[in-house]
Design a protein around this motif. Structure first.
Motif: not given
Length: 452
Positions: A118-131
């Protein structure tokens, strides 16, 4: 014609607003998969708790702490990257990462293993919205931007709704045979299979995002001197925020407190199961339908309503409407868990999802309207950071803490959710409202410099 021209491609060719809407649609699909992968966990509280022998607080750490903390911390350096490097590649890489980590969640056998996934899911999803925020602000002018943001963020509720309906259907269909033998993978529990089925299709979305045209970054005259500033710098971010302290409190802390009420929905499927004995398929359908119907309506209403207000000269529309939504959500949030039957609870989910859709549309739009050019994605990441630390983390954990340590009763979840909302709602409204004047002042500074 000016009305038909949006941003500019990195090649120097103009991009039409039609292409901007196409990009918005692809990003919305990515956001849908983001929330599908994120929310699917919430429908499987019972099986996961039983198989891993964990408490409500430990489960809340999976959906809030493990995911939320890394989702928000990684958003800051990723926001810096998105202000300087091609955003489509950042997003595409992130989608591939979170999709693989969701699928890997289906291979876990212990609580620490699932937490790492789940930490890995969080790191991956962190890329989407700011970009995505940064890309959309380069594709649309200020009157169209709220509408584009509303279309993009509709993915939140589509993903959450599909997670409830698809997950509920799958879990309900195989709950009588929880042990499944999968070729090459051996014996698996039903919730393992759900993670794998939901995670892998996201890899195709990652490839689709990679085909998008990267827009050239817009630089407003007010920001020209700052546009070439290099390097991720917390002091530069802090200097801007400290220049408008009340505005910053409203945009970041106020929205984060509002989001706490939205993220308590991690417990909504389990609320129906524990309170009324519903099965995963029934509770998944009710929660999913509310997300699919009322959530998108709220987001689209927020985008179109704020765009109209901005066109009529009300520049603070985004922040003002968010404060009104915080007031509007308070009573339904407190009363919904206390309803005398599950169907009335389902009805009150509709205003919760409707007003909850305002924040992810309006606050990022407001931030893009007042942010310096070199800080747009980074301030978007600060928004994700505060929402993550306060909302994504506290939303699931606060009711769990009340349940485990105040009421000390697993079946008191309805009272824990009601009390949590009663505490948070008035605080959110007050914090959102206090920065209105400074927001108007900053907006006037940006527009004045642009006019000059």
């Amino acid at each position: 014609m000016a009305d038909d021209t949006g941003g500019t491609a990195a090649t120097g060719q103009p991009l039409s607003y039609r292409y901007g809407w196409y990009t918005t649609g692809v990003l919305m699909l990515a956001y849908t998969f983001s929330f599908l992968d994120r929310q699917i966990l919430n429908l499987m509280v019972g099986p996961i708790k039983a198989d891993l022998a964990i408490t409500d607080v430990q489960f809340a750490l999976l959906t809030g702490g493990a995911f939320g903390i890394f989702y928000t911390i990684m958003g800051l350096p990723i926001g810096w990257m998105a202000d300087r490097y091609p955003r489509k590649w950042i997003i595409s890489t992130g989608i591939a990462l979170w999709s693989l980590m969701t699928a890997l969640s289906g291979l876990t056998r212990t609580f620490p293993q699932l937490m790492l996934a789940r930490i890995g899911v969080g790191v991956g999803e962190a890329t989407l919205s700011p970009s995505a925020y940064s890309m959309l602000s380069d594709l649309f002018d200020k009157t169209r931007l709220p509408k584009a943001m509303s279309v993009y963020t509709v993915g939140i509720y589509i993903g959450a709704g599909l997670a409830m309906i698809i997950g509920g259907t799958v879990v309900g269909a195989i709950e009588k045979t929880p042990d499944i033998v999968v070729p090459l993978l051996g014996e698996m529990r039903s919730w393992h299979v759900v993670f794998i089925v939901v995670g892998l299709p996201g890899l195709l979305v990652a490839l689709w995002v990679a085909t998008l045209t990267e827009p050239v970054r817009r630089v407003r005259p007010a920001d020209a001197a700052d546009a070439q500033a290099a390097g991720f710098s917390l002091p530069r971010i802090w200097k801007f925020l400290a220049s408008y302290p009340l505005m910053s409190v409203s945009l970041f802390l106020g929205s984060a407190m509002f989001s706490v009420m939205s993220y308590t929905d991690a417990w909504f499927p389990e609320l129906f199961i524990r309170t009324w004995g519903w099965g995963p398929q029934q509770t998944g359908f009710v929660n999913g339908a509310a997300s699919l119907i009322a959530g998108p309506l709220g987001m689209l209403a927020a985008g179109w309503w704020s765009s109209r207000m901005i066109q009529n000269g009300q520049g603070d529309a985004c922040l003002r409407l968010t404060a009104y939504a915080a007031a509007g959500i308070a009573l339904p949030a407190v009363l919904m868990p206390l309803m005398p039957n599950g169907y009335l609870m389902g009805v009150l989910l509709l205003p919760l999802k409707f007003f909850g859709g305002f924040t992810p549309v309006l606050i990022p739009t407001a931030i893009q309207m007042i942010a310096p050019a070199a800080l747009r994605a980074q301030l978007g990441a600060v928004f994700m950071f505060t929402v993550g630390i306060v909302g994504v983390s506290l939303g699931p954990i606060l009711p769990a803490l009340l349940n485990d340590y105040v009421f000390r009763d697993e079946n008191a979840l309805r009272y824990s959710l009601s009390v949590a909302s009663g505490i948070i709602a008035p605080i959110a409204f007050g914090l959102l409202f206090i920065g209105m004047k400074q927001f108007r002042r900053r907006l006037a500074e940006v527009e004045g410099a642009t006019s000059a």
